[in-house]
Design a protein around this motif. Structure first.
Motif, PDB file in Angstrom:
ATOM      1  N   PRO A 120       0.812  -1.225   0.000  1.00  0.00           N
ATOM      2  CA  PRO A 120       0.000   0.000   0.000  1.00  0.00           C
ATOM      3  C   PRO A 120       0.843   1.272   0.000  1.00  0.00           C
ATOM      4  O   PRO A 120       2.018   1.269   0.363  1.00  0.00           O
ATOM      5  CB  PRO A 120      -0.824  -0.138   1.275  1.00  0.00           C
ATOM      6  N   ILE A 121       0.205   2.346  -0.407  1.00  0.00           N
ATOM      7  CA  ILE A 121       0.789   3.686  -0.315  1.00  0.00           C
ATOM      8  C   ILE A 121      -0.010   4.459   0.723  1.00  0.00           C
ATOM      9  O   ILE A 121      -1.242   4.482   0.674  1.00  0.00           O
ATOM     10  CB  ILE A 121       0.760   4.413  -1.671  1.00  0.00           C
ATOM     11  N   ILE A 122       0.684   5.074   1.656  1.00  0.00           N
ATOM     12  CA  ILE A 122       0.041   5.848   2.713  1.00  0.00           C
ATOM     13  C   ILE A 122       0.216   7.338   2.418  1.00  0.00           C
ATOM     14  O   ILE A 122       1.314   7.782   2.074  1.00  0.00           O
ATOM     15  CB  ILE A 122       0.640   5.508   4.089  1.00  0.00           C
ATOM     16  N   VAL A 123      -0.876   8.092   2.562  1.00  0.00           N
ATOM     17  CA  VAL A 123      -0.817   9.548   2.413  1.00  0.00           C
ATOM     18  C   VAL A 123      -1.134  10.157   3.770  1.00  0.00           C
ATOM     19  O   VAL A 123      -2.294  10.222   4.183  1.00  0.00           O
ATOM     20  CB  VAL A 123      -1.803  10.055   1.342  1.00  0.00           C
ATOM     21  N   LEU A 124      -0.099  10.552   4.495  1.00  0.00           N
ATOM     22  CA  LEU A 124      -0.285  11.215   5.780  1.00  0.00           C
ATOM     23  C   LEU A 124      -0.722  12.654   5.524  1.00  0.00           C
ATOM     24  O   LEU A 124      -0.068  13.382   4.785  1.00  0.00           O
ATOM     25  CB  LEU A 124       1.011  11.198   6.588  1.00  0.00           C
ATOM     26  N   GLY A 125      -1.830  13.066   6.141  1.00  0.00           N
ATOM     27  CA  GLY A 125      -2.379  14.389   5.851  1.00  0.00           C
ATOM     28  C   GLY A 125      -3.246  14.375   4.610  1.00  0.00           C
ATOM     29  O   GLY A 125      -3.390  15.385   3.920  1.00  0.00           O
ATOM     30  N   GLY A 126      -3.867  13.246   4.330  1.00  0.00           N
ATOM     31  CA  GLY A 126      -4.639  13.077   3.097  1.00  0.00           C
ATOM     32  C   GLY A 126      -6.000  13.732   3.095  1.00  0.00           C
ATOM     33  O   GLY A 126      -6.748  13.583   2.124  1.00  0.00           O
ATOM     34  N   ASP A 127      -6.344  14.472   4.155  1.00  0.00           N
ATOM     35  CA  ASP A 127      -7.613  15.210   4.159  1.00  0.00           C
ATOM     36  C   ASP A 127      -7.406  16.669   3.758  1.00  0.00           C
ATOM     37  O   ASP A 127      -8.360  17.423   3.639  1.00  0.00           O
ATOM     38  CB  ASP A 127      -8.255  15.154   5.558  1.00  0.00           C
ATOM     39  N   GLY A 128      -6.157  17.091   3.557  1.00  0.00           N
ATOM     40  CA  GLY A 128      -5.856  18.495   3.367  1.00  0.00           C
ATOM     41  C   GLY A 128      -5.979  18.985   1.933  1.00  0.00           C
ATOM     42  O   GLY A 128      -6.366  18.259   1.013  1.00  0.00           O
ATOM     43  N   TYR A 129      -5.611  20.248   1.745  1.00  0.00           N
ATOM     44  CA  TYR A 129      -5.722  20.953   0.464  1.00  0.00           C
ATOM     45  C   TYR A 129      -4.995  20.206  -0.653  1.00  0.00           C
ATOM     46  O   TYR A 129      -5.558  19.973  -1.734  1.00  0.00           O
ATOM     47  CB  TYR A 129      -5.147  22.354   0.648  1.00  0.00           C
ATOM     48  N   LEU A 130      -3.761  19.794  -0.414  1.00  0.00           N
ATOM     49  CA  LEU A 130      -3.002  19.023  -1.392  1.00  0.00           C
ATOM     50  C   LEU A 130      -3.185  17.520  -1.187  1.00  0.00           C
ATOM     51  O   LEU A 130      -3.224  16.756  -2.155  1.00  0.00           O
ATOM     52  CB  LEU A 130      -1.519  19.382  -1.300  1.00  0.00           C
ATOM     53  N   GLY A 131      -3.308  17.093   0.063  1.00  0.00           N
ATOM     54  CA  GLY A 131      -3.358  15.668   0.362  1.00  0.00           C
ATOM     55  C   GLY A 131      -4.541  14.954  -0.255  1.00  0.00           C
ATOM     56  O   GLY A 131      -4.410  13.831  -0.763  1.00  0.00           O
ATOM     57  N   TRP A 132      -5.738  15.598  -0.224  1.00  0.00           N
ATOM     58  CA  TRP A 132      -6.921  14.924  -0.759  1.00  0.00           C
ATOM     59  C   TRP A 132      -6.827  14.711  -2.275  1.00  0.00           C
ATOM     60  O   TRP A 132      -7.005  13.576  -2.745  1.00  0.00           O
ATOM     61  CB  TRP A 132      -8.184  15.702  -0.387  1.00  0.00           C
ATOM     62  N   PRO A 133      -6.560  15.734  -3.084  1.00  0.00           N
ATOM     63  CA  PRO A 133      -6.461  15.456  -4.527  1.00  0.00           C
ATOM     64  C   PRO A 133      -5.294  14.539  -4.880  1.00  0.00           C
ATOM     65  O   PRO A 133      -5.366  13.800  -5.865  1.00  0.00           O
ATOM     66  CB  PRO A 133      -6.299  16.846  -5.155  1.00  0.00           C
ATOM     67  N   LEU A 134      -4.224  14.545  -4.082  1.00  0.00           N
ATOM     68  CA  LEU A 134      -3.115  13.623  -4.333  1.00  0.00           C
ATOM     69  C   LEU A 134      -3.555  12.183  -4.091  1.00  0.00           C
ATOM     70  O   LEU A 134      -3.280  11.293  -4.907  1.00  0.00           O
ATOM     71  CB  LEU A 134      -1.930  13.979  -3.429  1.00  0.00           C
ATOM     72  N   ALA A 135      -4.237  11.930  -2.982  1.00  0.00           N
ATOM     73  CA  ALA A 135      -4.722  10.573  -2.693  1.00  0.00           C
ATOM     74  C   ALA A 135      -5.710  10.115  -3.762  1.00  0.00           C
ATOM     75  O   ALA A 135      -5.700   8.945  -4.193  1.00  0.00           O
ATOM     76  CB  ALA A 135      -5.362  10.536  -1.311  1.00  0.00           C
ATOM     77  N   LEU A 136      -6.564  11.036  -4.201  1.00  0.00           N
ATOM     78  CA  LEU A 136      -7.534  10.711  -5.247  1.00  0.00           C
ATOM     79  C   LEU A 136      -6.822  10.333  -6.543  1.00  0.00           C
ATOM     80  O   LEU A 136      -7.182   9.352  -7.208  1.00  0.00           O
ATOM     81  CB  LEU A 136      -8.460  11.916  -5.449  1.00  0.00           C
ATOM     82  N   ARG A 137      -5.804  11.090  -6.903  1.00  0.00           N
ATOM     83  CA  ARG A 137      -5.052  10.795  -8.124  1.00  0.00           C
ATOM     84  C   ARG A 137      -4.365   9.426  -8.034  1.00  0.00           C
ATOM     85  O   ARG A 137      -4.398   8.631  -8.979  1.00  0.00           O
ATOM     86  CB  ARG A 137      -4.016  11.895  -8.367  1.00  0.00           C
ATOM     87  N   LEU A 138      -3.728   9.158  -6.909  1.00  0.00           N
ATOM     88  CA  LEU A 138      -3.053   7.871  -6.741  1.00  0.00           C
ATOM     89  C   LEU A 138      -4.044   6.715  -6.840  1.00  0.00           C
ATOM     90  O   LEU A 138      -3.749   5.685  -7.460  1.00  0.00           O
ATOM     91  CB  LEU A 138      -2.345   7.840  -5.378  1.00  0.00           C
ATOM     92  N   ALA A 139      -5.217   6.883  -6.221  1.00  0.00           N
ATOM     93  CA  ALA A 139      -6.211   5.801  -6.247  1.00  0.00           C
ATOM     94  C   ALA A 139      -6.702   5.545  -7.673  1.00  0.00           C
ATOM     95  O   ALA A 139      -6.952   4.393  -8.058  1.00  0.00           O
ATOM     96  CB  ALA A 139      -7.386   6.157  -5.333  1.00  0.00           C
ATOM     97  N   LYS A 140      -6.842   6.603  -8.462  1.00  0.00           N
ATOM     98  CA  LYS A 140      -7.271   6.426  -9.855  1.00  0.00           C
ATOM     99  C   LYS A 140      -6.170   5.790 -10.693  1.00  0.00           C
ATOM    100  O   LYS A 140      -6.436   4.929 -11.535  1.00  0.00           O
ATOM    101  CB  LYS A 140      -7.658   7.776 -10.465  1.00  0.00           C
TER     102      LYS A 140
END
Length: 824
Positions: free
Chosen positions: A8-28
């Motif tokens: 897995p890939i972990i995104v610490l701070g994945g609810d934030g301004y940059l973290g959320w769209p980054l996690a979304l991009r990785l998941a896609k």
């Protein structure tokens, strides 16, 4: 296959301004790979405390994940509510063995770090400790994991020299360095200082431990659009525009939309690097697979626009928006919170090989146009009061000190008990549960020290020594009674460690039924219609009793209560200290005195199951008082306490008729559990009382009151927003409540589907949907807030509750669901 390429890939701070769209991009991009968002929602909490917040609507974590499934068919994205400044981070990395970790979980506001001493300390602790915990956890459990750390371009010392990409070989006095060293860093605020320290720690970890780390010197990000977010409002990331979290371009755009001038701080000659949100996400999402060699500290200067001064940026934004028909004025020099005095634009170039190798990036005009389109529907919600800066970074000794309101810091100690970080550390130590148990009135979550005491007893060799088991059990019982007596002293009552409340009630009812049968009449029992079946059930079901219920007026009016007692002349009075359903604190001391004055022979029994651990047991006017230890004392299942007077014991004869008690003392025979039993329970009760004593009655009540009031306030706002008619039944708790319990009645709303949805999301309360003894419908949710919970987790619970309300509403309204599921 390399394990790190499928882990897995972990995104610490994945609810934030940059973290959320980054996690979304990785998941896609990586549908076969689990993407784990880790966040404690502190950014949302800080914004709320600062009376700021996102202009764009941002959904709760659960709602975001549901939207991902609905819009993009994403099923590999999960969310964990976790604080990186806790041992849970170590456990997560050990258990999930990630191949890559993006570390974005930091306090990212420079102005906030300069606001007060406590905010500065909070910034340093949050940022540096979290980074250090991550480095050690990866070293110990996943040394091949690739860490992508979000640094900041603001770390660099801006002196006019060209800025190298991380490491360079400087020259001085005609000599050139033989090996590359980090480019000089300098900070004018404590936030950037914490990031500089992070970079130093990362460099050490790479050199000394051989870790693989990419350090991203991120420039100022602007915009809110990515192709993954598109025009799906349910996927929007946050966009702040206040002085603390609003980046300069986003602030300029927001000011223009509401007709305010663009505020340029200081001279405006200071330079900033820029990068659109989409460019940053695109570049960052590729980094996980570009793993550095062991021991390599790779530094990337992450910016696409490097030449703007703030003056030039304001002029550019004005020109671009004017072409879209939005008139813009610029206000220069009125505000200078950072004392930025550059008299001209400093000239230097920035090495950015990684970004330039990626090819064309988004243009400033295109990003501003997309951002304006996204924000336009919310322009009427812009709060103009948020633009003016209030934090002065430097002390001007020429200005007299101004008397003003006290600054409320992020980690303000509630009621003086200590800061939230201390409470979170305590929670992680004693109650490290991910679920939020807001129903300890049914079953509290046992403390770690309680479970440890029980486990130690069970793993002891004494289990092969029967007499030794009795001896250790006797020792634990004596210690437990000693602690309980010091907590709740009484000269009139004897304490015994017993079974749980329901079993105590059964024993008392059977004993009194035996007395009724011997006397040849039914005993009249006076109680309230708000009792739990585990308390009054035996009295209601046994034929030896005739149960009478107090009316609402008799509960609330002492004179009416006295008249009812005089008329009924009860043989037994059975009252809960805190009502099972409404959580109302009954005046049982007053009731007991009234009954004893009027009917001295009446047996007065108080059930303190809902209050033991919150309020001292009311002993003075009771014959018997009992309660469970597995609720608000967070002790072992099925354990309890009972206090009885000598007169009651003489009248009752015994509750346990066989066996000898563990302790041979007056009054113990027949009233203390006897014979072989699970003696580890006694060790668990001792540990529970020791923990309670260590924290203290007063702190527990104050802390529970503080958190319960936060929950009540947030819950009321949520129910108002969703037009759910409601009222709180225990209004006596408003300011000076003695217990952390909140009960909300929703007479026109079925709470059960919401209750089920909350359980599925890991937030647990009590749902009461029935008719009470007087025939009135009850549609209630009861929340008990344990003292060890934190503001952050209460905020998370509220976010989950609102998300569940929305999901339940959609499931009950298929046409609305169909409208939301249709393409835009």
């Amino acid at each position: 296959m390399d394990r790190t390429m499928i882990s897995p890939i972990i995104v610490l701070g994945g609810d934030g301004y940059l973290g959320w769209p980054l996690a979304l991009r990785l998941a896609k991009q990586l549908p076969q790979r689990q993407i784990i968002i880790v966040d404690n929602l502190s950014r949302r909490r800080w914004a709320k405390q600062l009376e700021a917040g996102s202009l764009t609507p941002i959904l709760s974590s659960s709602e975001r994940l549901a939207a991902c499934r609905r819009i993009h068919n994403i099923t590999n994205l999960e969310y964990l509510h976790l604080d990186v400044n806790s041992d849970s981070l170590n456990s997560l990395i050990q258990s999930r063995q990630p191949g890559a970790i993006y570390h974005l979980a930091q306090q990212c506001s420079a102005p906030l770090s300069m606001r007060s001493m406590k905010d500065a300390l909070h910034t340093l602790r949050n940022n540096e400790e979290g980074n250090m915990r991550l480095l050690w956890a990866v070293k110990e459990h996943a040394p091949d994991c690739h860490i992508i750390k979000l640094g900041t371009f603001g770390e660099y010392a801006k002196s006019g020299l060209d800025i190298a990409e991380g490491y360079f070989k400087p020259s001085y006095n005609g000599k050139t360095a033989e090996r590359a060293i980090p480019y000089p860093r300098q900070s004018d605020d404590f936030y950037h200082a914490s990031k500089i320290n992070d970079t130093n720690y990362i460099s050490i970890a790479c050199r000394m431990w051989g870790l693989r780390i990419t350090d991203v010197m991120q420039s100022t990000i602007f915009g809110a659009w990515t192709p993954d977010i598109g025009d799906h409002e349910a996927l929007y990331t946050r966009l702040d525009y206040d002085e603390y979290f609003g980046t300069v371009v986003n602030r300029f755009i927001t000011q223009a939309l509401c007709g305010c001038p663009l505020t340029v701080y200081g001279t405006g000659h200071q330079r900033t690097g820029l990068m659109s949100l989409n460019d940053s996400v695109t570049s960052m999402s590729e980094l996980w697979s570009e793993t550095p060699a062991p021991g390599q500290h790779r530094v990337i200067n992450h910016l696409t626009e490097a030449s703007f001064s703030i003056n030039e940026l304001a002029d550019t934004v004005k020109d671009l928006l004017s072409k879209q028909g939005i008139p813009v004025d610029i206000q220069r020099g009125e505000f200078d919170p950072r004392q930025e005095t550059e008299q001209s634009k400093m000239q230097y170039s920035v090495e950015r090989r990684h970004v330039q190798q990626r090819g064309p990036q988004e243009g400033l005009a295109d990003v501003i146009s997309k951002t304006v389109a996204m924000l336009m529907p919310y322009r009427d919600q812009i709060d103009k009061q948020r633009f003016a800066p209030h934090t002065q970074w430097q002390t001007d000794i020429s200005q007299p000190e101004q008397n003003g309101g006290e600054v409320i810091t992020l980690n303000m100690p509630p009621l003086g008990q200590g800061d939230e970080q201390r409470w979170e550390q305590f929670r992680q130590q004693e109650f490290p549960y991910q679920n939020l148990n807001l129903n300890p009135g049914t079953l509290g979550s046992p403390a770690t020290s309680v479970l440890s005491a029980i486990k130690t007893f069970h793993h002891s060799d004494v289990l092969a020594y029967p007499l030794g088991q009795y001896g250790e059990g006797r020792k634990a019982l004596l210690n437990t009674q000693s602690i309980a007596t010091s907590l709740w002293p009484s000269t009139s009552h004897q304490l015994q460690i017993s079974s749980g409340a329901s079993q105590c009630s059964n024993l008392l009812a059977l004993n009194l039924a035996r007395q009724a049968a011997a006397n040849g009449w039914k005993m009249r029992v006076l109680t309230t219609p708000h009792e739990h079946i585990g308390g009054t059930g035996a009295f209601e079901r046994l034929p030896e009793f005739e149960v009478h219920y107090l009316s609402k007026e008799e509960i609330n009016n002492p004179d009416a209560f006295a008249k009812r007692v005089a008329k009924l002349r009860p043989d037994v009075a059975f009252f809960s200290h805190i009502a099972y359903d409404s959580a109302y604190i009954f005046p049982v001391d007053q009731w007991g005195k009234t009954i004893k004055d009027m009917v001295p022979e009446c047996c007065v029994i108080f059930d303190v199951s809902q209050s033991l651990g919150l309020i001292p047991p009311p002993l003075e006017h009771a014959d018997a008082v009992f309660g469970s230890c597995h609720k608000w004392l967070f002790g072992p299942r099925g354990s309890g306490m009972m206090w009885t007077t000598q007169a009651f014991r003489e009248r009752a004869g015994a509750l346990h008729w066989s066996g000898a008690p563990l302790i041979d003392e007056p009054g113990a025979t027949g009233f203390s559990p006897a014979g072989g039993m699970d003696f580890s329970v006694l060790a668990g009760v001792e540990a529970a009382l020791t923990l309670h004593q260590r924290i203290g009655d007063k702190t527990i009540r104050q802390r529970g009151r503080y958190l319960a009031n936060n929950l009540r306030s947030g819950l009321s706002d949520i129910l108002d927003r969703h037009d759910i008619n409601h009222h709180f039944l225990n209004q006596q708790y408003s300011v000076d409540c003695e217990a952390g319990v909140v009960t909300v009645a929703m007479p026109e709303y079925d709470p059960y589907p919401l209750y089920q949805a909350m359980n599925q999301q890991g937030v647990h309360c009590k749902c009461i949907k029935d008719k009470c003894k007087t025939g009135e419908d009850r549609m209630l949710l009861r929340f008990g807030v344990p003292f060890y919970e934190t503001e952050t987790r209460i905020e998370s619970a509220l976010s989950t509750i609102e998300g569940c309300i929305k999901s339940v509403s959609l499931s009950m309204n298929p046409s609305r669901l169909a409208r939301q599921a249709s393409p835009h």
